[in-house]
Design an enzyme around this catalytic site. Structure first.
Site, PDB file in Angstrom:
ATOM      1  N   LYS A 114    -111.171  21.824  22.076  1.00 15.54           N
ATOM      2  CA  LYS A 114    -112.265  22.021  23.022  1.00 15.54           C
ATOM      3  C   LYS A 114    -111.979  21.258  24.326  1.00 15.54           C
ATOM      4  O   LYS A 114    -111.002  21.539  24.978  1.00 15.54           O
ATOM      5  CB  LYS A 114    -113.569  21.592  22.354  1.00 15.54           C
ATOM      6  CG  LYS A 114    -113.748  22.161  20.927  1.00 15.54           C
ATOM      7  CD  LYS A 114    -113.737  23.673  20.930  1.00 15.54           C
ATOM      8  CE  LYS A 114    -114.154  24.311  19.628  1.00 15.54           C
ATOM      9  NZ  LYS A 114    -113.189  24.376  18.559  1.00 15.54           N
ATOM     10  N   ASP A 161    -118.547  13.017  15.143  1.00 15.88           N
ATOM     11  CA  ASP A 161    -117.775  14.123  15.714  1.00 15.88           C
ATOM     12  C   ASP A 161    -118.189  14.209  17.187  1.00 15.88           C
ATOM     13  O   ASP A 161    -119.290  14.650  17.517  1.00 15.88           O
ATOM     14  CB  ASP A 161    -118.101  15.422  14.961  1.00 15.88           C
ATOM     15  CG  ASP A 161    -117.307  16.614  15.484  1.00 15.88           C
ATOM     16  OD1 ASP A 161    -116.863  16.560  16.646  1.00 15.88           O
ATOM     17  OD2 ASP A 161    -117.155  17.596  14.738  1.00 15.88           O
ATOM     18  N   ARG A 174     -92.718  15.609  10.870  1.00 14.50           N
ATOM     19  CA  ARG A 174     -94.056  15.615  10.243  1.00 14.50           C
ATOM     20  C   ARG A 174     -94.627  14.201  10.212  1.00 14.50           C
ATOM     21  O   ARG A 174     -95.824  13.990  10.377  1.00 14.50           O
ATOM     22  CB  ARG A 174     -93.990  16.225   8.830  1.00 14.50           C
ATOM     23  CG  ARG A 174     -95.272  16.047   8.047  1.00 14.50           C
ATOM     24  CD  ARG A 174     -95.411  16.963   6.839  1.00 14.50           C
ATOM     25  NE  ARG A 174     -94.211  17.156   6.052  1.00 14.50           N
ATOM     26  CZ  ARG A 174     -93.684  16.257   5.224  1.00 14.50           C
ATOM     27  NH1 ARG A 174     -94.250  15.075   5.068  1.00 14.50           N
ATOM     28  NH2 ARG A 174     -92.579  16.535   4.554  1.00 14.50           N
ATOM     29  N   TYR A 197    -121.533  21.599  12.694  1.00 17.02           N
ATOM     30  CA  TYR A 197    -120.685  22.778  12.924  1.00 17.02           C
ATOM     31  C   TYR A 197    -120.504  23.565  11.623  1.00 17.02           C
ATOM     32  O   TYR A 197    -120.273  22.970  10.563  1.00 17.02           O
ATOM     33  CB  TYR A 197    -119.321  22.330  13.491  1.00 17.02           C
ATOM     34  CG  TYR A 197    -118.291  23.433  13.470  1.00 17.02           C
ATOM     35  CD1 TYR A 197    -118.520  24.632  14.138  1.00 17.02           C
ATOM     36  CD2 TYR A 197    -117.110  23.299  12.750  1.00 17.02           C
ATOM     37  CE1 TYR A 197    -117.601  25.661  14.101  1.00 17.02           C
ATOM     38  CE2 TYR A 197    -116.168  24.321  12.714  1.00 17.02           C
ATOM     39  CZ  TYR A 197    -116.429  25.501  13.396  1.00 17.02           C
ATOM     40  OH  TYR A 197    -115.522  26.523  13.341  1.00 17.02           O
TER      41      TYR A 197
HETATM   42  O1  P1T Z   1    -111.758  24.793  15.503  1.00 15.52           O
HETATM   43  P1  P1T Z   1    -111.229  23.458  15.080  1.00 15.52           P
HETATM   44  O2  P1T Z   1    -110.258  22.860  16.045  1.00 15.52           O
HETATM   45  O3  P1T Z   1    -110.731  23.475  13.677  1.00 15.52           O
HETATM   46  O4  P1T Z   1    -112.480  22.443  15.142  1.00 15.52           O
HETATM   47  C1  P1T Z   1    -113.557  22.499  14.256  1.00 15.52           C
HETATM   48  C2  P1T Z   1    -114.787  21.917  14.910  1.00 15.52           C
HETATM   49  C3  P1T Z   1    -115.154  20.608  14.600  1.00 15.52           C
HETATM   50  N1  P1T Z   1    -116.250  20.038  15.168  1.00 15.52           N
HETATM   51  C4  P1T Z   1    -117.020  20.702  16.039  1.00 15.52           C
HETATM   52  C5  P1T Z   1    -118.221  20.045  16.622  1.00 15.52           C
HETATM   53  C6  P1T Z   1    -116.696  22.020  16.399  1.00 15.52           C
HETATM   54  O5  P1T Z   1    -117.477  22.646  17.277  1.00 15.52           O
HETATM   55  C7  P1T Z   1    -115.549  22.647  15.820  1.00 15.52           C
HETATM   56  C8  P1T Z   1    -115.169  24.041  16.139  1.00 15.52           C
HETATM   57  N2  P1T Z   1    -116.177  24.779  16.784  1.00 15.52           N
HETATM   58  C9  P1T Z   1    -116.081  26.064  17.201  1.00 15.52           C
HETATM   59  C10 P1T Z   1    -114.979  26.825  17.046  1.00 15.52           C
HETATM   60  C11 P1T Z   1    -117.292  26.585  17.860  1.00 15.52           C
HETATM   61  O6  P1T Z   1    -117.217  27.623  18.542  1.00 15.52           O
HETATM   62  O7  P1T Z   1    -118.334  25.936  17.743  1.00 15.52           O
END
Ligand code: P1T
Length: 440
Positions: free
Chosen positions: A226, A201, A71, A124
């Site tokens: 992503k 972000d 961890r 988001y």
């Molecule tokens: O899904 P996660 O890995 O927890 O990420 C969150 C997140 C943070 N910032 C942005 C700009 C994002 O688009 C996302 C997650 N977005 C999607 C799942 C979506 O379909 O837009």
């Protein structure tokens, strides 16, 4: 001896990288493939092994080889963090988390009780939810959501308070692809007494198209789920900070371990493998998205296309100005070789558009695409399509959504790296079917 690599980062986990000899930093693609991924000194393995051990032998109490308990750190996470610190230009430290959302939660928790955040309003949905419904209840966080794209300086300055600790930027925003002028917001933040940190972000553009740290930001956040991983098989997030934020990095590393929202060794290994082709994929996402955006623009069945790479986007000039140095080279060469005089250029793989009509037409379009799969998320090699109002941004109150322009006919596309002509044909047939109700 292996060739000397210039890491471009000072991340703690150097993994034996040989940083002498090279005077200028290696290019983006070279760093993506080599930094953090050196041949194993014991076996010669070119690809790092996956280290599944949760704990590490100590030779005497407190005497170990850099790892105690996974961890707190493990070889694959350290290696990925080294890669990320190098890829995000201007970065020196990186921390990986078990999701983009866990990353958001950790940085907001680091602000302590009763802090104030200024956030771009079109953010988001999950980030909005964490700020407005979790951190607000559990740590007294207050967030002012503001249109950082269009508001004038006085309006933005008026939102800052003595306890404003962070400015939250997404650029382009999710899902309406508004562009924020990062250096402008940084200089406004620096001009107030609380001098809040500026976080970007950078999920939508990835470290390939945008380098917010070079534009003065303090912290970059990624949902690695992503583009960085790029294959829709890992959920993970990361923070990247410049060299001068060593103390903040230590605080965040403490929270990373204490909260424990850490990724598995296997996921780190996958994300690092994905990152090796980030530059190749991002170029293909960009050229495909430009082709799809132009096809949408040609169609009478489309009310509006939002793609910052199109000359029609209100911040097209800002899109060009804010390209990372490596993307600028690619874009300039692309425009010379492939430009059609219309002034567009590849700018990531995300497009939003308003289909003519309403919810019914949008639904028919989404049910008719053959290659664009109806699904949340983005940034994978395969093309996806979704309806933000009811899917990714369903947690934003309807009145707020209406103000942001997230209506029932707004469709978001994550354009993959399939053949451009197949994607264009798919979009064209689905638009036709949506308009003529020919859905089985
Ligand atoms: O899904 P996660 O890995 O927890 O990420 C969150 C997140 C943070 N910032 C942005 C700009 C994002 O688009 C996302 C997650 N977005 C999607 C799942 C979506 O379909 O837009």
């Amino acid at each position: 001896m292996s060739p000397a690599l210039f890491n471009g980062s000072t991340n703690n986990h150097s993994n034996g990288i040989n940083v002498f000899a090279k005077q200028t930093p290696d290019g983006f693609g070279t760093r993506a493939i080599h930094v953090g991924s050196e041949a194993d000194p014991q076996t010669g393995a070119v690809i790092p092994s996956i280290s599944l051990s949760t704990t590490y032998k100590q030779d005497g109490v407190g005497h170990h080889k850099g790892f105690e308990y996974s961890r707190s750190g493990n070889p694959n996470r350290n290696a990925l963090e080294t890669t990320l610190a190098s890829l995000e230009s201007g970065g020196a430290h990186a921390l990986a988390f078990s999701s983009g959302s866990a990353t958001t939660a950790t940085i907001l928790q680091s602000l302590g009780p009763n802090a104030h955040v200024v956030s771009v309003n079109d953010v988001y949905g999950g980030t909005f939810r964490y700020m407005a419904r979790v951190a607000s209840e559990n740590q007294g966080l207050e967030t002012t959501f503001v249109d950082l794209e269009n508001a004038d300086d006085e309006t933005i300055l008026a939102t800052f308070r003595p306890n404003t600790k962070l400015v939250w930027i997404e650029s382009p925003t999710n899902p309406t692809l508004r562009l924020i002028d990062i250096p402008r917001i940084v200089s406004l933040a620096r001009s107030v007494p609380s001098s809040p940190l500026v976080l970007v972000d950078n999920t939508f553009l990835s470290p390939y198209y945008s380098s917010p740290l070079l534009q003065g930001a303090d912290v970059v956040l990624h949902s690695l789920t992503k583009y960085v991983n790029g294959h829709s098989d890992v959920v993970m997030g990361a923070l990247i900070l410049p060299a001068h934020h060593a103390a903040l990095t230590e605080k965040l590393r403490f929270l990373q371990n204490a909260i424990g929202a850490v990724p598995s060794a296997y996921d780190c290994w996958l994300a690092q493998r994905g990152a090796k082709t980030l530059h190749l994929r991002m170029k293909a996402h960009g050229t495909n998205a430009l082709a799809v955006a132009r096809a949408l623009q040609r169609s009478p069945l489309v009310e509006e296309v939002i793609y910052p790479g199109l000359a029609s986007h209100p911040r097209h000039e800002l899109a060009y100005r804010s390209l990372s140095p490596h993307a600028r080279k690619f874009v300039d060469a692309y425009v010379v070789q492939e430009g059609d005089g219309a002034g567009g250029f590849p700018y990531g793989g995300m497009i939003s558009f308003r289909i003519r009509g309403g919810a019914e037409e949008a639904d028919r379009f989404l049910r008719t695409t053959r290659l664009f799969t109806l699904a949340e998320s983005l940034g994978g090699v395969e093309s996806l399509a979704e309806l933000p109002a009811q899917m990714t941004h369903g947690s934003i109150p309807p009145a707020e959504r209406a103000l942001l322009g997230i209506g029932d006919n707004l469709i978001r596309l994550s354009v993959g790296v399939e053949e451009a002509e197949d994607l264009v044909a798919d979009i064209e047939q689905a638009l036709q079917a949506a308009a003529t109700s020919q859905v089985a």
